[in-house]
Motif scaffolding. Structure first.
Motif, PDB file in Angstrom:
ATOM      1  N   GLU A 100       6.369  19.199 -36.097  1.00  0.00           N
ATOM      2  CA  GLU A 100       6.219  17.745 -36.200  1.00  0.00           C
ATOM      3  C   GLU A 100       6.459  17.235 -37.614  1.00  0.00           C
ATOM      4  N   ILE A 101       5.937  17.943 -38.602  1.00  0.00           N
ATOM      5  CA  ILE A 101       6.079  17.445 -39.977  1.00  0.00           C
ATOM      6  C   ILE A 101       7.206  18.138 -40.748  1.00  0.00           C
ATOM      7  N   GLY A 102       7.897  19.074 -40.096  1.00  0.00           N
ATOM      8  CA  GLY A 102       9.043  19.724 -40.731  1.00  0.00           C
ATOM      9  C   GLY A 102       8.666  20.661 -41.867  1.00  0.00           C
ATOM     10  N   MET A 103       7.703  21.511 -41.607  1.00  0.00           N
ATOM     11  CA  MET A 103       7.216  22.438 -42.631  1.00  0.00           C
ATOM     12  C   MET A 103       7.085  23.827 -42.024  1.00  0.00           C
ATOM     13  N   GLY A 104       7.362  24.851 -42.803  1.00  0.00           N
ATOM     14  CA  GLY A 104       7.192  26.224 -42.343  1.00  0.00           C
ATOM     15  C   GLY A 104       5.722  26.538 -42.113  1.00  0.00           C
ATOM     16  N   ARG A 105       5.462  27.425 -41.167  1.00  0.00           N
ATOM     17  CA  ARG A 105       4.070  27.759 -40.839  1.00  0.00           C
ATOM     18  C   ARG A 105       3.300  28.379 -41.998  1.00  0.00           C
ATOM     19  N   PRO A 106       3.894  29.290 -42.800  1.00  0.00           N
ATOM     20  CA  PRO A 106       3.113  29.856 -43.911  1.00  0.00           C
ATOM     21  C   PRO A 106       2.665  28.787 -44.918  1.00  0.00           C
ATOM     22  N   LEU A 107       3.566  27.857 -45.244  1.00  0.00           N
ATOM     23  CA  LEU A 107       3.206  26.785 -46.173  1.00  0.00           C
ATOM     24  C   LEU A 107       2.170  25.856 -45.546  1.00  0.00           C
ATOM     25  N   LEU A 108       2.339  25.557 -44.269  1.00  0.00           N
ATOM     26  CA  LEU A 108       1.377  24.714 -43.566  1.00  0.00           C
ATOM     27  C   LEU A 108      -0.002  25.371 -43.554  1.00  0.00           C
TER      28      LEU A 108
END
Length: 126
Positions: free
Chosen positions: A46-54
């Motif tokens: 949804e927010i266009g971010m990789g899972r590790p960074l999220l």
């Protein structure tokens, strides 16, 4: 039923919350979770971010008490961690900061006898 007042944050709690919210990615995460609770993979898309960074950002938000994570098991047996916004309200006033600073756990800078300037203590230098 009377509304229960929210306790005033300590200096450390206020600093942690403000630090967590002082990042545009984390602000976007809180905004997205305001709409609805979500699990990590869907939120990342949804927010266009990789899972590790999220995960890193969610961990900071959770430590600051701004979001709540809960692990749930789906019908297929797969574990998914859902996050939602925790209720919070900070009315930022000079008086709040004056009261909060008295409760900070960090030590104050001390004056050097030679230079009459603030030097970090040994704890602050670490």
């Amino acid at each position: 039923m009377a509304e229960v007042p929210t306790p005033e944050p300590t200096g450390d709690e206020l600093l942690k919350a403000l630090s967590a919210l002082g990042n545009p990615h984390r602000m976007r995460i809180v905004a997205a979770l305001t709409e609805r609770r979500n699990y990590v993979s869907a939120l990342a898309r949804e927010i266009g971010m990789g899972r590790p960074l999220l995960h890193m950002h969610l961990k900071l938000l959770e430590a600051a008490g701004l979001v709540i994570g809960s692990l749930e098991v789906a019908e297929d047996g797969k574990s998914m961690k859902y996050f939602e916004v925790a209720p919070f309200l900070y009315e930022l006033t000079p008086q709040l900061f004056a009261r909060a600073v008295r409760t900070l756990s960090e030590t104050r800078p001390r004056e050097s006898a030679d230079h009459k300037t603030a030097e970090p203590t040994k704890e602050e230098a670490k």
